[in-house]
Design an enzyme around this catalytic site. Sequence first.
Site: not given
Lengths: 433, 433
Positions: A203, A199, A130
Amino acid sequence: MKPVRLAILGLGTVGGGVLKLLQENAAEIKRRTGREIQITHVGIRRPHPELNLDGIAQSADLLDIVRQPDVDIVVEVMGGIHPANEVILEAIKHGKQVVTANKALLAEHGNELFKAADDHAVQIAYEAAVAGGIPIIKVIREGLAANHIEWLAGIINGTGNFILTEMREKGRTFEDVLKEAQELGYAEADPTFDVEGIDAAHKLTLLASIAFGIPLQFDKVYTEGISKITAQDVKYAEELGFRIKHLGIARRAPQGIELRVHPTLIPQEQLLANVNGVKNAVLVQANAVGPTLYYGAGAGAGPTASAVVADVIDIVRDISYTEDGAGTIPQLAFEALSDVAILNREEMTTGYYLRVDVEDQTGVLADITTILSREGISIDAIMQQPRLKDLIPIVILTDPIVESKMETALTKIQALPATRGEIVRIRLESLES
Amino acid sequence: MKPVRLAILGLGTVGGGVLKLLQENAAEIKRRTGREIQITHVGIRRPHPELNLDGIAQSADLLDIVRQPDVDIVVEVMGGIHPANEVILEAIKHGKQVVTANKALLAEHGNELFKAADDHAVQIAYEAAVAGGIPIIKVIREGLAANHIEWLAGIINGTGNFILTEMREKGRTFEDVLKEAQELGYAEADPTFDVEGIDAAHKLTLLASIAFGIPLQFDKVYTEGISKITAQDVKYAEELGFRIKHLGIARRAPQGIELRVHPTLIPQEQLLANVNGVKNAVLVQANAVGPTLYYGAGAGAGPTASAVVADVIDIVRDISYTEDGAGTIPQLAFEALSDVAILNREEMTTGYYLRVDVEDQTGVLADITTILSREGISIDAIMQQPRLKDLIPIVILTDPIVESKMETALTKIQALPATRGEIVRIRLESLES
């Protein structure tokens, strides 16, 4: 103490970065950990002549690598779900510690992986999963551990932020900027993961779990991308005092937890609104500390390697501690302190803001610039201000120069017949990297 | 497992904050550590009826407290050099772990204190000593441990930053703002420590040591305050594209290390230039990750307590680990995960930016606002944009509302005869705490 032994699986951008970082910063890392880190195996599918792999066993058989007895830590930096999932499970079964940057894998299969790790008393460390180089996992899991976290909001996809920044700053369209991002290598040929928010949702899933202590629930994240944002709305938002950012937001509401990724108008004066280009930032609202913000590079070989190797160092310390009680974090961060000299003021180098109030300007400007030039001081900007109380303030910005030279110059300028009062001298830093 | 036992020395603003935080967030903290934290002693000089001290031994004899067998961790939050120094040394001799927020003590006597701690195999944790609630010590010691740190620059004194912010935003003089800061309680009656940079120099001393691995060398920090900054120079700097911030800077130069605290012009577009009021921020330039920035509250009961208690939690985990191998950081930050519900999209609450393109405006505005009002949606701003391609864009910002109501309203607005094209709906967050 014997070295801690590492297998790196994958030597692409991230894996190559990890290898190089461990090699380049080896001395500094050893000063911090008091222990050598040795790369014993790499898992690769093709030769990597660009990297120094002397003395490292190379193999494409990843399952075989993670079973080797001369591996303490497995660093998975291949990406993708398969075979990463199977390889990590095999590593765990063989008692290896695991470091991974694989957000998709953890967001979608993390619950089972962490369960397996707990069952075998090993860690899966994932700082790099992350916000790249920003140590946001450590901050939330440890640094803010005293707090009840209320919400967090993050710019956690650099590609999306680059596109929105360009659209705002240059009035360009989404399609136009996306094409450039692909040419620059910021966006993949198939940009869906980035621009449709998948994406970021991966995270956010991880961030929400460690903020609130909930299982990973990627399938419950509401996800909306930026592909429908138009230059027109970016402009209107700006006129109303807002900027459009693609945020991942996790929030405790009275009825439950909100997990959402979507374009969001936020007030222009917020620091988060001023995070531009490919940079990432996460704003965390917690009950004791209030709002805190963490900013930095969210992707790239160096930043991701920084996070991967920080995880490795944590594990190396844990291993040392388990083995012989050593390995707690040194009080001042390093096992051995260095006696490098602290410079005196005269030896320091900075740029300067100077204000010289002069009575009559004829020839004075030439006198001042000549004095500066003779000391090797180059002028970055010079501005004559309107007359104030019968004096003309001359404001000068200089490039960085060692302070002793500036002292000499200022003594001479102070002594000029036209100079009145004491010269104002404030240091200047561009803060560029 | 038996509880970890704490003595808190000093129950002023910070100590009271630590006590309250441990009491208020006890359940959440136990979820993180898997272990109870019990306050057994407090060191106080006067009664504190405003605090809940049930079952806690109260004494003014600090040396006696730190010798007690039912104390595992000593939290020193009295401030000042004496008797804090003597009390901490005594605690260390009795094998107690120490947590302190005392930047002056550590910057000036830390080398001896850390030596004593090492000799007795205990830790002195000091997250709260720098930048209040921002976990900058952990970030530099652990999160960035893979990096060679090149320089750092921080706004690490909130009072000074408040004064400079007010001077810039309102054109006020230093003396005028200082007086207000004293009335607001941001500045002490004797403001020397804050405005002359001594407090910032204490903090910089600590930051530089953990960034570069050098002994604490407070006496070598070049320190210059903000008391000579004039509204005139603030204005000129602004015109040149800069802001004046009071920074602590530590930098590796070729000849040695620069440690300096002084007013500094920095470019307006830097995030650090946009850190306003009493807030703190630290920018770190490191070789692998590049620049990262950490922002938050640098002082106050809650933020400081957040950092103190984070240190306590770290030590509780270490103690648990030493005693029975438990206490490593849980993979998802909490020992036990919660099954709190994740909300569906319709249940989420946010503000909205709406753009409705209409063909003819007569009566449409009234129709739209009536529909919104009937769903309980309040309008924060409404703006009619210039006609574009024969349509009039109406832009509306709303206060936060549950999404299901917005859906209902949008269906109705979409169905209005004058509405053309699809309504644009982008969520809006004020991000206020």
